[in-house]
Design a protein around this motif. Structure first.
Motif, PDB file in Angstrom:
ATOM      1  N   LEU A 105       7.819  -1.380 -10.835  1.00 21.23           N
ATOM      2  CA  LEU A 105       7.240  -1.627 -11.890  1.00 21.23           C
ATOM      3  C   LEU A 105       7.010  -1.524 -12.848  1.00 21.23           C
ATOM      4  O   LEU A 105       6.794  -1.408 -13.791  1.00 21.23           O
ATOM      5  N   ILE A 106       7.824  -0.329 -13.097  1.00 20.38           N
ATOM      6  CA  ILE A 106       7.835   0.605 -14.649  1.00 20.38           C
ATOM      7  C   ILE A 106       8.905  -0.227 -14.918  1.00 20.38           C
ATOM      8  O   ILE A 106       8.967  -0.588 -16.506  1.00 20.38           O
ATOM      9  N   THR A 107      10.239  -1.078 -14.951  1.00 16.28           N
ATOM     10  CA  THR A 107      10.706  -2.237 -15.362  1.00 16.28           C
ATOM     11  C   THR A 107      10.385  -3.266 -15.553  1.00 16.28           C
ATOM     12  O   THR A 107      10.774  -3.885 -17.082  1.00 16.28           O
ATOM     13  N   LEU A 108       8.330  -3.880 -15.204  1.00 16.24           N
ATOM     14  CA  LEU A 108       8.032  -4.656 -15.707  1.00 16.24           C
ATOM     15  C   LEU A 108       7.557  -4.578 -16.806  1.00 16.24           C
ATOM     16  O   LEU A 108       7.079  -5.527 -17.480  1.00 16.24           O
ATOM     17  N   VAL A 109       6.701  -2.844 -17.106  1.00 17.22           N
ATOM     18  CA  VAL A 109       6.093  -2.599 -18.008  1.00 17.22           C
ATOM     19  C   VAL A 109       7.066  -2.344 -18.903  1.00 17.22           C
ATOM     20  O   VAL A 109       6.698  -2.758 -19.961  1.00 17.22           O
ATOM     21  N   ALA A 110       8.241  -1.966 -19.223  1.00 15.15           N
ATOM     22  CA  ALA A 110       8.975  -1.558 -19.989  1.00 15.15           C
ATOM     23  C   ALA A 110       9.461  -3.092 -20.492  1.00 15.15           C
ATOM     24  O   ALA A 110       9.334  -2.976 -21.927  1.00 15.15           O
ATOM     25  N   ASN A 111       9.798  -4.451 -19.952  1.00 13.71           N
ATOM     26  CA  ASN A 111      10.227  -5.276 -20.262  1.00 13.71           C
ATOM     27  C   ASN A 111       8.262  -6.030 -21.079  1.00 13.71           C
ATOM     28  O   ASN A 111       9.153  -6.710 -21.343  1.00 13.71           O
ATOM     29  N   SER A 112       7.474  -5.861 -20.857  1.00 10.08           N
ATOM     30  CA  SER A 112       6.700  -6.033 -21.400  1.00 10.08           C
ATOM     31  C   SER A 112       6.197  -5.700 -22.754  1.00 10.08           C
ATOM     32  O   SER A 112       5.637  -6.320 -23.448  1.00 10.08           O
ATOM     33  N   ILE A 113       5.949  -3.934 -23.066  1.00 10.96           N
ATOM     34  CA  ILE A 113       6.432  -3.918 -24.241  1.00 10.96           C
ATOM     35  C   ILE A 113       7.291  -4.820 -25.173  1.00 10.96           C
ATOM     36  O   ILE A 113       7.506  -4.549 -25.886  1.00 10.96           O
ATOM     37  N   THR A 114       8.875  -5.048 -24.464  1.00 14.07           N
ATOM     38  CA  THR A 114       9.614  -5.573 -25.382  1.00 14.07           C
ATOM     39  C   THR A 114       9.002  -6.622 -25.416  1.00 14.07           C
ATOM     40  O   THR A 114       9.360  -7.472 -26.243  1.00 14.07           O
ATOM     41  N   LEU A 115       8.515  -7.285 -25.330  1.00 15.86           N
ATOM     42  CA  LEU A 115       8.308  -9.319 -25.036  1.00 15.86           C
ATOM     43  C   LEU A 115       6.842  -9.335 -25.791  1.00 15.86           C
ATOM     44  O   LEU A 115       6.907  -9.921 -26.808  1.00 15.86           O
ATOM     45  N   THR A 116       6.498  -7.833 -26.217  1.00 13.65           N
ATOM     46  CA  THR A 116       4.702  -7.519 -27.081  1.00 13.65           C
ATOM     47  C   THR A 116       6.228  -7.668 -28.455  1.00 13.65           C
ATOM     48  O   THR A 116       6.734  -6.838 -29.064  1.00 13.65           O
ATOM     49  N   ASN A 127      10.498   7.753 -15.133  1.00 16.36           N
ATOM     50  CA  ASN A 127       9.168   6.728 -15.505  1.00 16.36           C
ATOM     51  C   ASN A 127       8.898   7.236 -17.024  1.00 16.36           C
ATOM     52  O   ASN A 127       7.838   7.520 -17.513  1.00 16.36           O
ATOM     53  N   HIS A 128       9.303   7.560 -17.808  1.00 15.79           N
ATOM     54  CA  HIS A 128       9.463   8.394 -19.329  1.00 15.79           C
ATOM     55  C   HIS A 128      10.075   6.615 -19.859  1.00 15.79           C
ATOM     56  O   HIS A 128      10.514   6.333 -19.573  1.00 15.79           O
ATOM     57  N   LEU A 129       9.409   6.424 -20.860  1.00 19.05           N
ATOM     58  CA  LEU A 129      10.028   5.721 -21.671  1.00 19.05           C
ATOM     59  C   LEU A 129       9.939   5.616 -22.924  1.00 19.05           C
ATOM     60  O   LEU A 129       8.976   6.535 -23.661  1.00 19.05           O
ATOM     61  N   THR A 130      11.039   5.457 -23.877  1.00 23.15           N
ATOM     62  CA  THR A 130      10.998   5.059 -25.272  1.00 23.15           C
ATOM     63  C   THR A 130      10.680   3.952 -26.049  1.00 23.15           C
ATOM     64  O   THR A 130      11.383   3.249 -26.053  1.00 23.15           O
ATOM     65  N   VAL A 131       9.869   3.878 -27.111  1.00 24.83           N
ATOM     66  CA  VAL A 131       9.118   2.531 -26.907  1.00 24.83           C
ATOM     67  C   VAL A 131       9.740   2.676 -29.128  1.00 24.83           C
ATOM     68  O   VAL A 131       8.856   3.858 -29.279  1.00 24.83           O
TER      69      VAL A 131
END
Length: 158
Positions: A105-116, A127-131
């Motif tokens: 689920l964390i990977t899905l959220v991270a990929n969703s951010i990149t797709l946006t 569970n830490h993301l750098t955006v």
């Protein structure tokens, strides 16, 4: 000793057949071989003696996620075009700690951010993301949007 997970093997093989749409014997043998190798090598990564290492979201959750993702891609693309035309961009780095623990689920959220458009996930550590965001994130607007749109979909009751 490595265990073999027949359910994963069947899922991979069916996915192979759906992607190739080729029922020639060489393709079937190739699919069986690749599915077997991937299943065997995935022990300890995707599954263990206890079963899968992650939980699959429900069908309705995936459908809801898909529609929200498509909507967000279009809205973000329009917003990004406006920012570029108005010359209003100042890239910023956002550190985000997600409240979900499941690696899938964390990977899905991270990929969703990149797709946006306008955002890119550059690092994932647990569970830490750098955006990276195309503009300065005033009032933590992007973080709130990620939590409200993507993380909330996959939030499970602990």
């Amino acid at each position: 000793m490595k265990k073999f997970h027949p359910k994963l093997f069947l899922i991979l093989f069916m996915f192979w057949l759906l992607l190739t749409l080729n029922l020639e014997i060489s393709n079937i043998i190739g699919g069986l071989l690749v599915s077997f190798i991937v299943t065997y090598l995935s022990f300890g990564i995707l599954y263990s003696e206890k079963g899968f290492e992650f939980t699959f979201p429900g069908v309705f959750t995936i459908i809801k996620y898909f529609f929200i993702l498509i909507f967000e891609i279009y809205i973000s693309a329009i917003d990004l075009i406006k920012s570029i035309i108005k010359n209003e961009y100042n890239p910023s780095i956002i550190e985000l700690k997600l409240n979900i623990k499941d690696p899938l689920l964390i990977t899905l959220v991270a990929n969703s951010i990149t797709l946006t458009p306008g955002t890119i996930t550059v690092d994932k550590n647990a569970n830490h993301l750098t955006v990276i965001y195309i503009r300065a994130d005033k009032d933590k607007k992007v973080e709130k949007n990620i939590r409200h749109k993507f993380e909330r979909i996959f939030k499970t009751k602990d």
